[in-house]
Write a protein that holds these residues in place. Structure first.
Motif, PDB file in Angstrom:
ATOM      1  N   CYS A  82      -6.890   7.979   1.006  1.00  0.00           N
ATOM      2  CA  CYS A  82      -6.746   7.529   2.392  1.00  0.00           C
ATOM      3  C   CYS A  82      -6.226   6.091   2.470  1.00  0.00           C
ATOM      4  N   ASP A  83      -5.182   5.907   3.244  1.00  0.00           N
ATOM      5  CA  ASP A  83      -4.619   4.593   3.534  1.00  0.00           C
ATOM      6  C   ASP A  83      -5.505   3.920   4.580  1.00  0.00           C
ATOM      7  N   ARG A  84      -6.451   3.104   4.114  1.00  0.00           N
ATOM      8  CA  ARG A  84      -7.471   2.392   4.877  1.00  0.00           C
ATOM      9  C   ARG A  84      -8.629   3.317   5.244  1.00  0.00           C
ATOM     10  N   PHE A  85      -9.820   2.688   5.344  1.00  0.00           N
ATOM     11  CA  PHE A  85     -10.998   3.366   5.861  1.00  0.00           C
ATOM     12  C   PHE A  85     -11.874   2.301   6.519  1.00  0.00           C
ATOM     13  N   THR A  86     -13.179   2.463   6.505  1.00  0.00           N
ATOM     14  CA  THR A  86     -14.047   1.594   7.304  1.00  0.00           C
ATOM     15  C   THR A  86     -13.965   0.124   6.908  1.00  0.00           C
ATOM     16  N   ASP A  87     -13.670  -0.184   5.657  1.00  0.00           N
ATOM     17  CA  ASP A  87     -13.523  -1.595   5.269  1.00  0.00           C
ATOM     18  C   ASP A  87     -12.497  -2.306   6.138  1.00  0.00           C
ATOM     19  N   ALA A  88     -11.490  -1.567   6.585  1.00  0.00           N
ATOM     20  CA  ALA A  88     -10.455  -2.178   7.421  1.00  0.00           C
ATOM     21  C   ALA A  88     -11.016  -2.661   8.751  1.00  0.00           C
ATOM     22  N   SER A  89     -12.011  -1.965   9.291  1.00  0.00           N
ATOM     23  CA  SER A  89     -12.600  -2.421  10.551  1.00  0.00           C
ATOM     24  C   SER A  89     -13.402  -3.694  10.363  1.00  0.00           C
ATOM     25  N   TYR A  90     -14.113  -3.794   9.235  1.00  0.00           N
ATOM     26  CA  TYR A  90     -14.812  -5.052   8.951  1.00  0.00           C
ATOM     27  C   TYR A  90     -13.807  -6.199   8.808  1.00  0.00           C
ATOM     28  N   ALA A  91     -12.674  -5.925   8.167  1.00  0.00           N
ATOM     29  CA  ALA A  91     -11.686  -6.971   7.923  1.00  0.00           C
ATOM     30  C   ALA A  91     -10.903  -7.335   9.185  1.00  0.00           C
ATOM     31  N   GLN A 108      -0.433   9.061  -5.631  1.00  0.00           N
ATOM     32  CA  GLN A 108      -0.449  10.475  -5.263  1.00  0.00           C
ATOM     33  C   GLN A 108       0.238  11.318  -6.337  1.00  0.00           C
ATOM     34  N   ALA A 109       1.418  10.876  -6.766  1.00  0.00           N
ATOM     35  CA  ALA A 109       2.161  11.618  -7.786  1.00  0.00           C
ATOM     36  C   ALA A 109       1.352  11.718  -9.084  1.00  0.00           C
ATOM     37  N   HIS A 110       0.705  10.620  -9.472  1.00  0.00           N
ATOM     38  CA  HIS A 110      -0.090  10.625 -10.704  1.00  0.00           C
ATOM     39  C   HIS A 110      -1.252  11.605 -10.608  1.00  0.00           C
ATOM     40  N   LEU A 111      -1.994  11.560  -9.508  1.00  0.00           N
ATOM     41  CA  LEU A 111      -3.165  12.420  -9.374  1.00  0.00           C
ATOM     42  C   LEU A 111      -2.777  13.895  -9.373  1.00  0.00           C
ATOM     43  N   VAL A 112      -1.679  14.213  -8.695  1.00  0.00           N
ATOM     44  CA  VAL A 112      -1.214  15.598  -8.674  1.00  0.00           C
ATOM     45  C   VAL A 112      -0.815  16.044 -10.080  1.00  0.00           C
ATOM     46  N   GLU A 113      -0.177  15.142 -10.826  1.00  0.00           N
ATOM     47  CA  GLU A 113       0.191  15.450 -12.212  1.00  0.00           C
ATOM     48  C   GLU A 113      -1.041  15.733 -13.070  1.00  0.00           C
ATOM     49  N   GLN A 114      -2.159  15.107 -12.714  1.00  0.00           N
ATOM     50  CA  GLN A 114      -3.404  15.324 -13.456  1.00  0.00           C
ATOM     51  C   GLN A 114      -4.127  16.600 -13.026  1.00  0.00           C
ATOM     52  N   GLY A 115      -3.523  17.332 -12.112  1.00  0.00           N
ATOM     53  CA  GLY A 115      -4.113  18.585 -11.665  1.00  0.00           C
ATOM     54  C   GLY A 115      -5.083  18.458 -10.508  1.00  0.00           C
ATOM     55  N   VAL A 116      -5.113  17.293  -9.859  1.00  0.00           N
ATOM     56  CA  VAL A 116      -6.019  17.083  -8.736  1.00  0.00           C
ATOM     57  C   VAL A 116      -5.472  17.792  -7.491  1.00  0.00           C
ATOM     58  N   ASP A 117      -6.330  18.525  -6.817  1.00  0.00           N
ATOM     59  CA  ASP A 117      -5.999  19.115  -5.516  1.00  0.00           C
ATOM     60  C   ASP A 117      -6.228  18.012  -4.487  1.00  0.00           C
ATOM     61  N   LEU A 118      -5.144  17.427  -4.014  1.00  0.00           N
ATOM     62  CA  LEU A 118      -5.217  16.161  -3.283  1.00  0.00           C
ATOM     63  C   LEU A 118      -4.843  16.299  -1.819  1.00  0.00           C
ATOM     64  N   VAL A 119      -5.616  15.623  -0.971  1.00  0.00           N
ATOM     65  CA  VAL A 119      -5.300  15.466   0.442  1.00  0.00           C
ATOM     66  C   VAL A 119      -5.021  13.992   0.685  1.00  0.00           C
ATOM     67  N   GLN A 120      -3.855  13.675   1.241  1.00  0.00           N
ATOM     68  CA  GLN A 120      -3.531  12.284   1.557  1.00  0.00           C
ATOM     69  C   GLN A 120      -3.530  12.101   3.066  1.00  0.00           C
ATOM     70  N   THR A 121      -4.137  11.015   3.516  1.00  0.00           N
ATOM     71  CA  THR A 121      -4.208  10.778   4.946  1.00  0.00           C
ATOM     72  C   THR A 121      -4.198   9.277   5.223  1.00  0.00           C
ATOM     73  N   ARG A 122      -4.347   8.896   6.488  1.00  0.00           N
ATOM     74  CA  ARG A 122      -4.265   7.474   6.827  1.00  0.00           C
ATOM     75  C   ARG A 122      -5.114   7.157   8.043  1.00  0.00           C
ATOM     76  N   GLU A 123      -5.361   5.851   8.208  1.00  0.00           N
ATOM     77  CA  GLU A 123      -6.083   5.322   9.364  1.00  0.00           C
ATOM     78  C   GLU A 123      -5.317   4.165   9.999  1.00  0.00           C
ATOM     79  N   PRO A 124      -5.388   4.048  11.335  1.00  0.00           N
ATOM     80  CA  PRO A 124      -5.810   5.132  12.217  1.00  0.00           C
ATOM     81  C   PRO A 124      -4.790   6.270  12.156  1.00  0.00           C
ATOM     82  N   LYS A 172       0.805  -1.206   0.000  1.00  0.00           N
ATOM     83  CA  LYS A 172       0.000   0.000   0.000  1.00  0.00           C
ATOM     84  C   LYS A 172       0.849   1.272   0.000  1.00  0.00           C
ATOM     85  N   SER A 173       1.906   1.283   0.780  1.00  0.00           N
ATOM     86  CA  SER A 173       2.738   2.488   0.880  1.00  0.00           C
ATOM     87  C   SER A 173       3.351   2.855  -0.471  1.00  0.00           C
TER      88      SER A 173
END
Length: 211
Positions: free
Chosen positions: A96-105, A26-42, A18-19
């Protein structure tokens, strides 16, 4: 009126890569002009990072499965309100590095917490927020654990037995099969370049939705 941003989550077991994918995507999306916020869980907020330290502390073997589940959702509730929802409302994309699916798993499959309890916490803590796209990096448990073994001292989750991670993988795969419109399952045994290519391809429809 600013169009709402897009929410992408990355999921997968230990050693799935994942990392590496996060950095490339992230690099690809920024290159496409996306205003991006990257975060993680927990994590992702000061409160969330403090919770992360508790949940992953290998020395904290007294933490019950119930407490672990509640801590994960406390971190998630803060992240949604402090970072994710404001970013989406401002038209930014969130990766986001993981979200609610991770709690189910992990807490559901791995720890055996009731899925209906997790679903109730999800409704309460996230106001029903669901990613627009979830990329699931799927890998046999033995392969992932072999990869993760070289990363240093194992945290509180990583020390679990193979059977724990088999249950985690099964829940991930089951959820992906039940929601093919949201999930894209990527073979994490491919090279990093191939995994990134597959992930980029999976995001194409999001750009179409924006346009």
């Amino acid at each position: 009126m600013t169009p709402r941003g897009k929410f992408i989550s990355l999921e997968g077991g230990e050693g799935a890569g994942k990392s590496t994918l996060l950095a490339g995507l992230q690099a690809h999306l920024v290159e496409q002009g996306v205003d991006l916020v990257q975060t993680r869980e927990p994590g992702g907020t000061p409160l969330g990072e403090a919770i992360r330290a508790i949940v992953l502390d290998a020395g904290r073997r007294d933490l019950s499965a119930e407490s672990e589940l509640l801590l994960m959702f406390a971190s998630r509730a803060q992240l949604v309100r402090e970072r994710i929802e404001p970013a989406l409302a401002a038209g930014k994309w969130v990766l986001c590095d993981r979200f609610t699916d991770a709690s189910y798993a992990y807490q559901g499959g791995g720890r055996g917490m009731p899925m209906e309890r997790i679903a109730e916490l999800e409704r309460w803590a996230t106001n029903g927020l669901t990613p627009d796209l979830t990329l699931l990096l799927d890998l046999p448990v033995a392969t992932g654990r072999a990869r993760a073994a070289g990363r240093g001292e194992a945290d509180r989750i990583e020390v679990e037995a193979d059977a724990f991670f088999e249950r985690v993988r099964e829940v991930y795969r089951t959820r992906a099969a039940a929601d093919p419109a949201r999930f894209r399952v990527i073979d994490a045994s491919l090279t990093p370049a191939q995994v990134l290519e597959a992930a980029i391809g999976a995001t194409h429809h999001l750009f179409g939705a924006v346009a």
